[in-house]
Structures are given as C-alpha cells and as structure tokens.
Design a protein around this motif. Sequence first.
Motif, mmCIF file in Angstrom:
data_model
loop_
_atom_site.group_PDB
_atom_site.id
_atom_site.type_symbol
_atom_site.label_atom_id
_atom_site.label_comp_id
_atom_site.label_asym_id
_atom_site.label_seq_id
_atom_site.Cartn_x
_atom_site.Cartn_y
_atom_site.Cartn_z
ATOM 1 N N ALA A 52 -43.652 -40.161 -19.913
ATOM 2 C CA ALA A 52 -42.522 -39.584 -19.176
ATOM 3 C C ALA A 52 -41.214 -39.829 -19.920
ATOM 4 N N GLU A 53 -41.063 -40.997 -20.501
ATOM 5 C CA GLU A 53 -39.858 -41.313 -21.270
ATOM 6 C C GLU A 53 -39.724 -40.409 -22.493
ATOM 7 N N ILE A 54 -40.813 -40.206 -23.201
ATOM 8 C CA ILE A 54 -40.789 -39.344 -24.398
ATOM 9 C C ILE A 54 -40.517 -37.888 -24.007
ATOM 10 N N GLU A 55 -41.116 -37.435 -22.913
ATOM 11 C CA GLU A 55 -40.867 -36.064 -22.445
ATOM 12 C C GLU A 55 -39.419 -35.884 -22.053
ATOM 13 N N ALA A 56 -38.825 -36.901 -21.450
ATOM 14 C CA ALA A 56 -37.395 -36.827 -21.076
ATOM 15 C C ALA A 56 -36.524 -36.727 -22.317
ATOM 16 N N LYS A 57 -36.857 -37.477 -23.367
ATOM 17 C CA LYS A 57 -36.106 -37.392 -24.621
ATOM 18 C C LYS A 57 -36.221 -35.991 -25.228
ATOM 19 N N LEU A 58 -37.423 -35.419 -25.178
ATOM 20 C CA LEU A 58 -37.631 -34.068 -25.701
ATOM 21 C C LEU A 58 -36.795 -33.038 -24.934
ATOM 22 N N GLU A 59 -36.685 -33.206 -23.641
ATOM 23 C CA GLU A 59 -35.906 -32.293 -22.817
ATOM 24 C C GLU A 59 -34.416 -32.345 -23.197
ATOM 25 N N ARG A 60 -33.956 -33.553 -23.544
ATOM 26 C CA ARG A 60 -32.545 -33.698 -23.919
ATOM 27 C C ARG A 60 -32.231 -33.080 -25.267
ATOM 28 N N LEU A 61 -33.226 -32.926 -26.119
ATOM 29 C CA LEU A 61 -32.996 -32.362 -27.455
ATOM 30 C C LEU A 61 -32.873 -30.873 -27.432
#
Length: 125
Positions: free
Chosen positions: A116-125
């Motif tokens: 979930a943390e990695i997916e959130a980072k991807l969304e911010r990019l």
Amino acid sequence: MYKNLKSIGITNPSDIERYSLRQEANSDTLKIYFHKEKGDFLTRSVKFKYPRQKKTVLIDGGRGTYKDTTEINANLRFIVEELDKITRRDQQEKDTKQQVLSELRHLEKVVSNKIAEIEAKLERL
C-alpha cells in the motif's frame, strides 16, 4: 518406548489426545482419550481404576503418633509420567504451530502495508 502404557494395553501412544485423573473414595480413576477420527460421533476413550496405596506415617515428630493415609498407586504414577510426556509434546507442537501461524499473519500485514505504501508513492508520481 512407553512400557507402562503398553502394559495396560495401549499399543499406539501417538493416538492419545489427553487424559484425566480423579480420586474416588479409595481408588484413582484414569481416563485416556484418543484422537477422534473423521466421522466419529463419540470420543474414543478407555478407563482404568487403581486402588490407592495405604500408608501409615508418623505425624508428631517421633512421639509415636501415626496416621493412616493413602497415596497414588506406584504403577499409576509411572503411567501418568508417560502420559505427561505425550500430552506435553502434543501441546508443544500446537504452541509451535500457533507461533508460526502468528508470525505468518504478521508477515501478511507487513507485506500488505508495504504494498500500500509503494502504491501510494506511485500515485504521487
């Protein structure tokens, strides 16, 4: 290996699930429960009665007063020791299984949170 259990007719000690021991008047009753097979409605068990051993003990430090008491039969004591070894082993295996399951559940949570943390980072990019 379990010679005392074999002496009372228990040929496969690994089938033992648990046991109970209770005192009734002048005897001890041992009940041994076996693992239930799939589809069995009733728990398989066997019951044994052992007379208590009578013993006279000195109670007043040498003045000559004695008291009659009873204690567990010597054979039964050895059988209970073997049963304790068997049931403790089963309990230790269950405890180990629970510990591994607990660690697995924790690992699942950690991995889910990290994903979930990695997916959130991807969304911010």
